[in-house]
Design a protein around this motif. Structure first.
Motif, PDB file in Angstrom:
ATOM      1  N   SER A 251       0.812  -1.213   0.000  1.00 57.82           N
ATOM      2  CA  SER A 251       0.000   0.000   0.000  1.00 57.82           C
ATOM      3  C   SER A 251       0.850   1.270   0.000  1.00 57.82           C
ATOM      4  CB  SER A 251      -0.925   0.014   1.225  1.00 57.82           C
ATOM      5  OG  SER A 251      -0.172  -0.070   2.427  1.00 57.82           O
ATOM      6  N   VAL A 252       2.153   1.164   0.340  1.00 55.36           N
ATOM      7  CA  VAL A 252       3.009   2.345   0.337  1.00 55.36           C
ATOM      8  C   VAL A 252       3.603   2.521  -1.062  1.00 55.36           C
ATOM      9  CG1 VAL A 252       3.580   1.959   2.763  1.00 55.36           C
ATOM     10  CG2 VAL A 252       5.155   1.169   0.984  1.00 55.36           C
ATOM     11  N   GLY A 253       4.125   3.718  -1.292  1.00 57.90           N
ATOM     12  CA  GLY A 253       4.886   3.948  -2.524  1.00 57.90           C
ATOM     13  C   GLY A 253       4.032   4.089  -3.760  1.00 57.90           C
ATOM     14  N   GLY A 254       4.589   3.657  -4.873  1.00 65.01           N
ATOM     15  CA  GLY A 254       3.952   3.818  -6.167  1.00 65.01           C
ATOM     16  C   GLY A 254       3.121   2.625  -6.566  1.00 65.01           C
ATOM     17  N   ASN A 255       2.958   2.434  -7.857  1.00 65.68           N
ATOM     18  CA  ASN A 255       2.159   1.351  -8.411  1.00 65.68           C
ATOM     19  C   ASN A 255       2.861   0.016  -8.160  1.00 65.68           C
ATOM     20  OD1 ASN A 255       0.898  -0.542 -10.129  1.00 65.68           O
ATOM     21  ND2 ASN A 255       0.230   1.083 -11.506  1.00 65.68           N
TER      22      ASN A 255
ATOM     23  N   ASN B  85       9.941   6.465  -4.182  1.00 64.08           N
ATOM     24  CA  ASN B  85       8.484   6.521  -4.050  1.00 64.08           C
ATOM     25  C   ASN B  85       8.011   6.321  -2.618  1.00 64.08           C
ATOM     26  OD1 ASN B  85       8.352   6.937  -6.777  1.00 64.08           O
ATOM     27  ND2 ASN B  85       7.594   4.891  -7.296  1.00 64.08           N
ATOM     28  N   PHE B  86       8.926   5.961  -1.711  1.00 63.22           N
ATOM     29  CA  PHE B  86       8.577   5.823  -0.293  1.00 63.22           C
ATOM     30  C   PHE B  86       8.901   7.090   0.489  1.00 63.22           C
ATOM     31  CE2 PHE B  86       9.187   0.885  -0.103  1.00 63.22           C
ATOM     32  CZ  PHE B  86       8.215   0.740  -1.078  1.00 63.22           C
ATOM     33  N   ASP B  87       9.504   8.088  -0.149  1.00 63.18           N
ATOM     34  CA  ASP B  87       9.868   9.357   0.499  1.00 63.18           C
ATOM     35  C   ASP B  87      10.753   9.132   1.719  1.00 63.18           C
ATOM     36  OD1 ASP B  87       8.112  10.795  -1.294  1.00 63.18           O
ATOM     37  OD2 ASP B  87       6.434  10.147  -0.052  1.00 63.18           O
ATOM     38  N   GLN B  88      11.749   8.280   1.559  1.00 59.32           N
ATOM     39  CA  GLN B  88      12.620   7.993   2.695  1.00 59.32           C
ATOM     40  C   GLN B  88      13.974   7.466   2.241  1.00 59.32           C
ATOM     41  OE1 GLN B  88      11.088   3.941   4.592  1.00 59.32           O
ATOM     42  NE2 GLN B  88       9.361   5.236   3.937  1.00 59.32           N
TER      43      GLN B  88
ATOM     44  N   GLN C  29      16.052   4.879   9.408  1.00 62.73           N
ATOM     45  CA  GLN C  29      15.071   5.348   8.425  1.00 62.73           C
ATOM     46  C   GLN C  29      14.833   6.828   8.622  1.00 62.73           C
ATOM     47  OE1 GLN C  29      11.349   3.109   8.002  1.00 62.73           O
ATOM     48  NE2 GLN C  29      10.219   5.023   7.694  1.00 62.73           N
ATOM     49  N   LEU C  30      15.054   7.603   7.559  1.00 63.72           N
ATOM     50  CA  LEU C  30      14.746   9.028   7.559  1.00 63.72           C
ATOM     51  C   LEU C  30      13.562   9.239   6.635  1.00 63.72           C
ATOM     52  CD1 LEU C  30      15.294  12.081   8.041  1.00 63.72           C
ATOM     53  CD2 LEU C  30      16.882  11.969   6.094  1.00 63.72           C
ATOM     54  N   GLY C  31      12.475   9.790   7.178  1.00 61.76           N
ATOM     55  CA  GLY C  31      11.291  10.054   6.378  1.00 61.76           C
ATOM     56  C   GLY C  31      10.312   8.908   6.411  1.00 61.76           C
ATOM     57  N   SER C  32       9.153   9.143   5.797  1.00 61.22           N
ATOM     58  CA  SER C  32       8.094   8.152   5.754  1.00 61.22           C
ATOM     59  C   SER C  32       7.196   8.452   4.560  1.00 61.22           C
ATOM     60  CB  SER C  32       7.280   8.176   7.053  1.00 61.22           C
ATOM     61  OG  SER C  32       6.306   7.166   7.066  1.00 61.22           O
ATOM     62  N   ASP C  33       6.507   7.435   4.073  1.00 61.34           N
ATOM     63  CA  ASP C  33       5.681   7.585   2.887  1.00 61.34           C
ATOM     64  C   ASP C  33       4.673   8.716   3.052  1.00 61.34           C
ATOM     65  OD1 ASP C  33       4.761   6.881   0.325  1.00 61.34           O
ATOM     66  OD2 ASP C  33       3.117   5.704   1.193  1.00 61.34           O
TER      67      ASP C  33
ATOM     68  N   HIS D 234       5.810  14.565   3.340  1.00 60.01           N
ATOM     69  CA  HIS D 234       6.588  15.360   2.409  1.00 60.01           C
ATOM     70  C   HIS D 234       7.317  16.524   3.040  1.00 60.01           C
ATOM     71  CE1 HIS D 234       3.802  13.714  -0.991  1.00 60.01           C
ATOM     72  NE2 HIS D 234       4.758  12.865  -0.664  1.00 60.01           N
ATOM     73  N   ASP D 235       7.026  16.845   4.293  1.00 67.83           N
ATOM     74  CA  ASP D 235       7.776  17.893   4.968  1.00 67.83           C
ATOM     75  C   ASP D 235       9.205  17.442   5.261  1.00 67.83           C
ATOM     76  OD1 ASP D 235       5.625  19.567   4.929  1.00 67.83           O
ATOM     77  OD2 ASP D 235       4.997  19.152   6.987  1.00 67.83           O
ATOM     78  N   ILE D 236       9.421  16.122   5.310  1.00 68.42           N
ATOM     79  CA  ILE D 236      10.765  15.591   5.587  1.00 68.42           C
ATOM     80  C   ILE D 236      11.500  15.348   4.275  1.00 68.42           C
ATOM     81  CG2 ILE D 236      12.076  13.744   6.688  1.00 68.42           C
ATOM     82  CD1 ILE D 236       9.679  13.329   8.564  1.00 68.42           C
ATOM     83  N   LEU D 237      10.966  14.460   3.452  1.00 72.23           N
ATOM     84  CA  LEU D 237      11.511  14.187   2.119  1.00 72.23           C
ATOM     85  C   LEU D 237      10.354  13.972   1.154  1.00 72.23           C
ATOM     86  CD1 LEU D 237      14.362  11.591   2.922  1.00 72.23           C
ATOM     87  CD2 LEU D 237      14.653  14.033   2.447  1.00 72.23           C
ATOM     88  N   ASP D 238      10.572  14.354  -0.078  1.00 70.38           N
ATOM     89  CA  ASP D 238       9.553  14.166  -1.102  1.00 70.38           C
ATOM     90  C   ASP D 238      10.246  13.754  -2.405  1.00 70.38           C
ATOM     91  OD1 ASP D 238       7.323  14.129  -2.680  1.00 70.38           O
ATOM     92  OD2 ASP D 238       6.809  16.255  -2.444  1.00 70.38           O
ATOM     93  N   MET D 239      10.152  12.464  -2.743  1.00 69.64           N
ATOM     94  CA  MET D 239      10.738  11.924  -3.968  1.00 69.64           C
ATOM     95  C   MET D 239      12.235  12.253  -4.073  1.00 69.64           C
ATOM     96  SD  MET D 239       8.372  10.286  -5.662  1.00 69.64           S
ATOM     97  CE  MET D 239       6.596  10.164  -5.901  1.00 69.64           C
ATOM     98  N   GLN D 240      12.989  11.897  -3.055  1.00 68.24           N
ATOM     99  CA  GLN D 240      14.399  12.253  -2.946  1.00 68.24           C
ATOM    100  C   GLN D 240      15.288  11.414  -3.876  1.00 68.24           C
ATOM    101  OE1 GLN D 240      12.815  10.279  -0.672  1.00 68.24           O
ATOM    102  NE2 GLN D 240      14.032   8.485  -1.258  1.00 68.24           N
TER     103      GLN D 240
END
Length: 461
Positions: free
Chosen positions: A194-198, A223-226, A240-244, A247-253
């Motif tokens: 359920s996390v991430g992309g397709n 795609n997991f923003d982490q 682990q830095l960030g979470s799905d 986006h305030d932490i990471l967004d598509m890094q």
């Protein structure tokens, strides 16, 4: 017609002498200065770079409805001069991705060609492939050579399996001597679909993996923003830095790098692409603290690489602005070069990441904008720059080190495999104009000399 007097000729000579800098400056071909007529790719040049900058160009343009453009590697000298261009497309590589400096002065290159992933060792001094390997995996952005060059560490994305209905996105180690995968970690063992992309197409888009210690791998599931660290021995995600979707932490890094503070605190330097900024996070106890943020509104467009250099500056691949920047901790641009189309990865050789301070160690924590850069994007300039780079194949004119005597004026020894990565660049203490011949300068001096000689002759008469 009246013959010029001796006083008039002397006056003309004096005026020309005073104007020499103005006459010579527009002709600094490949000098790296703004306004160069022959090198339209150089931007801001405050200080010379401490080595040769290698840029991996992915090869895609949005101009005129977009389209595929050739992938390439570009070697840029300390003052913005183009030293060489390696057209990877001519070697079957359609998309260019990661490039890593090797200890022997060569480069390890990753790209894709006709549905497979290709890696090879490239010798920039000879402009030749040393060896290469093909893997039957699709569109992999990063493979690293590890364990004394015997194994490949692979970020395997877009690995959906239609037969099992599972996403086989993974990190794995491929042994070159055994010709087999000797370790593999699947993202589905840790994350629900359920996390991430397709899940059935491009689930993780894991775009980077680095060995940061014995059996410890830093990976970037975009795609997991982490950014995560996987322990090979335990198969656990130990950091682990960030979470799905946080986006305030990471967004598509892209391309996180591991640093360590003087206090021993783990630190991640990350190109936070969709947030259009570069960030640095330090792990303090169980929590991550944002210690540095670079990039205000419109400063960057989809940056995808950031490397901390040994001098404390940061080298940035600003992808959609088609450029590379070296920026101080407080955001001042000291070096800038354009490289259409779509910068993916950038490296400085010799490997300038070996001893890299964190922002906290430099007492420069905070949020900064970018100052002192040239115009960020101009379509016509990009077209000229692209044409210029396409016109160079291998060493640029006048840039190849001498080989006949066993060494060149730049100090490169032909039998030195490491080569110090200098490729003929100047020493760090040289100014931007120091040590460079200005095209046209000798001609002007000659003219002035002739005029003064005529004046002397007239006086003698």
């Amino acid at each position: 017609m009246q013959t010029p007097s001796r006083r008039q000729l002397l006056a003309v000579g004096a005026i020309l002498l005073c104007c020499l800098p103005l006459l010579a400056s527009p002709l600094t071909a490949q000098s790296g200065g703004q306004g160069s007529t022959q090198n339209p790719c150089a931007g801001t040049m405050v200080n010379p770079a401490n080595g040769t900058t290698v840029i991996a160009v992915q090869g895609y343009s949005w101009l005129e409805n977009g389209g595929k453009e050739p992938a390439k590697l570009v070697g840029v000298g300390p003052k913005g001069e183009v030293k060489w261009v390696h057209h990877t497309a001519e070697h079957g590589m359609i998309w260019g991705y990661d490039v890593d400096p090797m200890e022997n002065g060569n480069l390890f290159v990753t790209g894709t060609a006709n549905g497979k992933t290709v890696v090879y060792e490239f010798n920039p001094r000879t402009q030749e492939h040393v060896w290469e390997e093909s893997l039957p995996i699709h569109d992999t952005h990063d493979i690293d050579l590890i364990n004394n060059g015997t194994q490949l560490l692979v970020a395997n994305m877009r690995a959906s399996n239609p037969e099992t209905g599972k996403a086989d996105d993974s990190i794995f180690v491929y042994d070159l001597e055994k010709d087999e995968i000797v370790w593999r970690w699947y993202f589905r063992s840790e994350y629900p679909k359920s996390v991430g992309g397709n899940y059935s197409k491009d689930w993780t888009h894991v775009n980077d993996v680095d060995k940061i210690g014995d059996g410890r791998y830093l990976a970037s599931p975009r795609n997991f923003d982490q950014a995560i660290v996987v322990n090979r021995s335990t198969n656990d995600v130990e950091m682990q830095l960030g979470s799905d979707d946080e986006h305030d932490i990471l967004d598509m890094q892209h391309n996180p790098d591991y640093l360590e503070s003087e206090d021993g605190n783990p630190t991640f330097l990350v190109a936070d692409s969709e947030n259009e900024r570069i960030v640095e996070y330090e792990k303090q106890g169980d929590d991550w603290k944002l210690t540095w943020e670079l990039g205000k509104k419109d400063d960057l467009r989809w940056p995808r690489d950031a490397d901390r250099l040994s001098n404390g500056n940061t080298l940035i691949g600003d992808s959609k602005n088609q450029r590379v920047l070296e920026v101080t901790p407080t955001g001042d641009v000291v070096w800038e070069f354009y490289a259409p189309w779509l910068v993916y990865d950038v490296a400085r050789i010799p490997n300038e990441r070996a001893e890299s301070p964190t922002i906290a160690d430099q007492n420069a924590t905070g949020s900064y904008g970018i100052n002192g850069d040239a115009a960020k994007y101009d379509a016509e300039t990009m077209k000229r720059c692209h044409s210029y780079l396409q016109s160079i194949d291998g060493w640029a004119d006048g840039q190849q080190p001498e080989t006949e005597s066993g060494s060149s004026d730049s100090g490169i020894q032909d039998d030195d495999e490491r080569n110090n990565g200098s490729l003929g660049g100047p020493k760090n203490d040289e100014s931007i104009s120091g040590g460079m011949s200005l095209p046209g300068f000798d001609f002007v001096v000659g003219v002035v000399g002739l005029l003064l000689a005529v004046a002397f002759f007239v006086r003698r008469r």
